[in-house]
Design an enzyme around this catalytic site. Structure first.
Site, PDB file in Angstrom:
ATOM      1  CG  PHE A 197      -8.085   6.877   5.679  1.00  0.00           C
ATOM      2  CD1 PHE A 197      -7.817   5.990   6.704  1.00  0.00           C
ATOM      3  CD2 PHE A 197      -8.362   6.358   4.410  1.00  0.00           C
ATOM      4  CE1 PHE A 197      -7.817   4.617   6.484  1.00  0.00           C
ATOM      5  CE2 PHE A 197      -8.369   4.983   4.176  1.00  0.00           C
ATOM      6  CZ  PHE A 197      -8.101   4.123   5.219  1.00  0.00           C
TER       7      PHE A 197
ATOM      8  CG  HIS B 268     -13.414  -1.993   7.094  1.00  0.00           C
ATOM      9  ND1 HIS B 268     -13.775  -1.055   8.033  1.00  0.00           N
ATOM     10  CD2 HIS B 268     -12.527  -1.373   6.295  1.00  0.00           C
ATOM     11  CE1 HIS B 268     -13.154   0.073   7.786  1.00  0.00           C
ATOM     12  NE2 HIS B 268     -12.383  -0.080   6.736  1.00  0.00           N
ATOM     13  NE  ARG B 269      -7.278  -0.711   6.626  1.00  0.00           N
ATOM     14  CZ  ARG B 269      -8.192   0.092   6.099  1.00  0.00           C
ATOM     15  NH1 ARG B 269      -8.747  -0.200   4.944  1.00  0.00           N
ATOM     16  NH2 ARG B 269      -8.543   1.208   6.707  1.00  0.00           N
TER      17      ARG B 269
ATOM     18  CE1 TYR C  60     -17.068   8.002   0.397  1.00  0.00           C
ATOM     19  CE2 TYR C  60     -15.321   6.366   0.349  1.00  0.00           C
ATOM     20  CZ  TYR C  60     -16.174   7.224  -0.311  1.00  0.00           C
ATOM     21  OH  TYR C  60     -16.131   7.300  -1.687  1.00  0.00           O
ATOM     22  CG  ASP C  61     -12.449   6.438   8.943  1.00  0.00           C
ATOM     23  OD1 ASP C  61     -13.099   5.441   8.575  1.00  0.00           O
ATOM     24  OD2 ASP C  61     -11.242   6.393   9.221  1.00  0.00           O
TER      25      ASP C  61
ATOM     26  CG  ASP D 285      -9.801  -3.113  -3.263  1.00  0.00           C
ATOM     27  OD1 ASP D 285      -9.099  -2.108  -3.492  1.00  0.00           O
ATOM     28  OD2 ASP D 285     -10.977  -3.212  -3.673  1.00  0.00           O
ATOM     29  CB  THR D 286     -11.155  -1.165   1.998  1.00  0.00           C
ATOM     30  OG1 THR D 286     -10.335  -2.049   2.756  1.00  0.00           O
ATOM     31  CG2 THR D 286     -12.285  -0.662   2.882  1.00  0.00           C
TER      32      THR D 286
ATOM     33  CB  THR E 126      -0.948   0.040   1.220  1.00  0.00           C
ATOM     34  OG1 THR E 126      -1.846   1.153   1.070  1.00  0.00           O
ATOM     35  CG2 THR E 126      -0.198   0.201   2.538  1.00  0.00           C
TER      36      THR E 126
ATOM     37  CG  ASN F  71      -4.039   4.799   2.821  1.00  0.00           C
ATOM     38  OD1 ASN F  71      -3.690   5.312   3.886  1.00  0.00           O
ATOM     39  ND2 ASN F  71      -5.277   4.849   2.358  1.00  0.00           N
TER      40      ASN F  71
HETATM   41  P1  IMP Z   1      -8.605   1.105  -1.207  1.00  0.00           P
HETATM   42  O1  IMP Z   1      -8.794   0.916  -2.675  1.00  0.00           O
HETATM   43  O2  IMP Z   1      -8.659  -0.163  -0.446  1.00  0.00           O
HETATM   44  O3  IMP Z   1      -7.376   1.889  -0.880  1.00  0.00           O
HETATM   45  O4  IMP Z   1      -9.795   1.951  -0.633  1.00  0.00           O
HETATM   46  C1  IMP Z   1     -10.667   2.675  -1.463  1.00  0.00           C
HETATM   47  C2  IMP Z   1     -11.265   3.833  -0.735  1.00  0.00           C
HETATM   48  O5  IMP Z   1     -12.123   3.346   0.303  1.00  0.00           O
HETATM   49  C3  IMP Z   1     -10.290   4.766  -0.052  1.00  0.00           C
HETATM   50  O6  IMP Z   1      -9.815   5.740  -0.919  1.00  0.00           O
HETATM   51  C4  IMP Z   1     -11.156   5.391   1.032  1.00  0.00           C
HETATM   52  O7  IMP Z   1     -11.913   6.435   0.501  1.00  0.00           O
HETATM   53  C5  IMP Z   1     -12.099   4.240   1.373  1.00  0.00           C
HETATM   54  N1  IMP Z   1     -11.624   3.543   2.579  1.00  0.00           N
HETATM   55  C6  IMP Z   1     -10.836   2.447   2.657  1.00  0.00           C
HETATM   56  N2  IMP Z   1     -10.633   2.098   3.931  1.00  0.00           N
HETATM   57  C7  IMP Z   1     -11.307   2.999   4.675  1.00  0.00           C
HETATM   58  C8  IMP Z   1     -11.473   3.160   6.082  1.00  0.00           C
HETATM   59  O8  IMP Z   1     -10.947   2.428   6.924  1.00  0.00           O
HETATM   60  N3  IMP Z   1     -12.242   4.206   6.454  1.00  0.00           N
HETATM   61  C9  IMP Z   1     -12.836   5.049   5.584  1.00  0.00           C
HETATM   62  N4  IMP Z   1     -12.697   4.945   4.263  1.00  0.00           N
HETATM   63  C10 IMP Z   1     -11.942   3.918   3.813  1.00  0.00           C
END
Ligand code: IMP
Length: 190
Positions: A148, A176-177, A150-151, A68-69, A7, A9
């Protein structure tokens, strides 16, 4: 055991490092000299997590993982989902995405939403997957300045604070993570 986390991030890296404890040493992409982009063009969380971890494994074969979230909103038929990062456009900021979501949900009473994470692990060249999910609600205005994405607008089910109002331990303990990563650490511990 050393594991590379695929990542860029820094929020995610901090979250996972806090969860790792002393058993696992989490290496960043900077630690292995990877500065390129990590593509995520699949149409599912699993597909994207897999794409991310394979990008790193191809750069340097090692034990590595990626997540991926996405935020899945019931009243929006599951959007933003895999488009969570670029919901308001290709170069959208977290704020742009949050504002767009609040606008889309204006006047809608069903505020149910879930964060879903898929973690993809490559261990000794073999793939493994872990899932984490937390259900909650999208509130009508932003609260809190931690975390960060949508928290600031997500309140987990049976809680009153948004993720952005919680300290790291509180969020990681239920997120979730956090759930998906704990499943991976449990798997690696046995
Ligand atoms: P990613 O592709 O897994 O990096 O996540 C896609 C998007 O989901 C990120 O840019 C955030 O906007 C949102 N996101 C992922 N994880 C979180 C979290 O733990 N809290 C809030 N938003 C999240």
């Amino acid at each position: 055991m050393e594991l590379v986390f695929a990542t860029h991030n820094r929020h995610k890296l901090a979250e996972i490092t806090a969860l790792a404890g002393s058993k696992f040493i989490i290496k960043s992409l900077a630690d292995i000299g990877f500065e390129g982009d990590i593509p995520e063009t699949a149409d599912s969380f699993l597909g994207n997590a897999r794409q991310k971890v394979q990008t790193i494994y191809q750069y340097k074969p090692c034990n590595c993982f990626a997540d991926d979230t996405g935020l899945v909103v019931e009243a929006l038929d599951g959007r933003p989902g895999v488009f969570s990062a670029r919901y308001a456009g290709e170069n959208a900021t977290y704020q742009d995405n949050v504002k767009k979501l609040l606008q889309e949900l204006e006047g809608i009473s069903n505020r149910k939403a879930s964060f879903i994470t898929i973690v993809a692990l490559i261990l000794n060249g073999k793939e493994h997957f872990f899932e984490g999910r937390i259900d909650g609600e999208i509130i009508t205005e932003q609260r809190g300045d931690k975390g960060f994405g949508y928290d600031p607008i997500f309140v987990p089910h049976k809680h009153r604070l948004t993720f952005a109002e919680m300290n790291d331990d509180e969020k990681n303990g239920m997120s979730h993570r956090g759930i998906a990563i704990k499943k991976m650490f449990d798997f690696l511990s046995h």
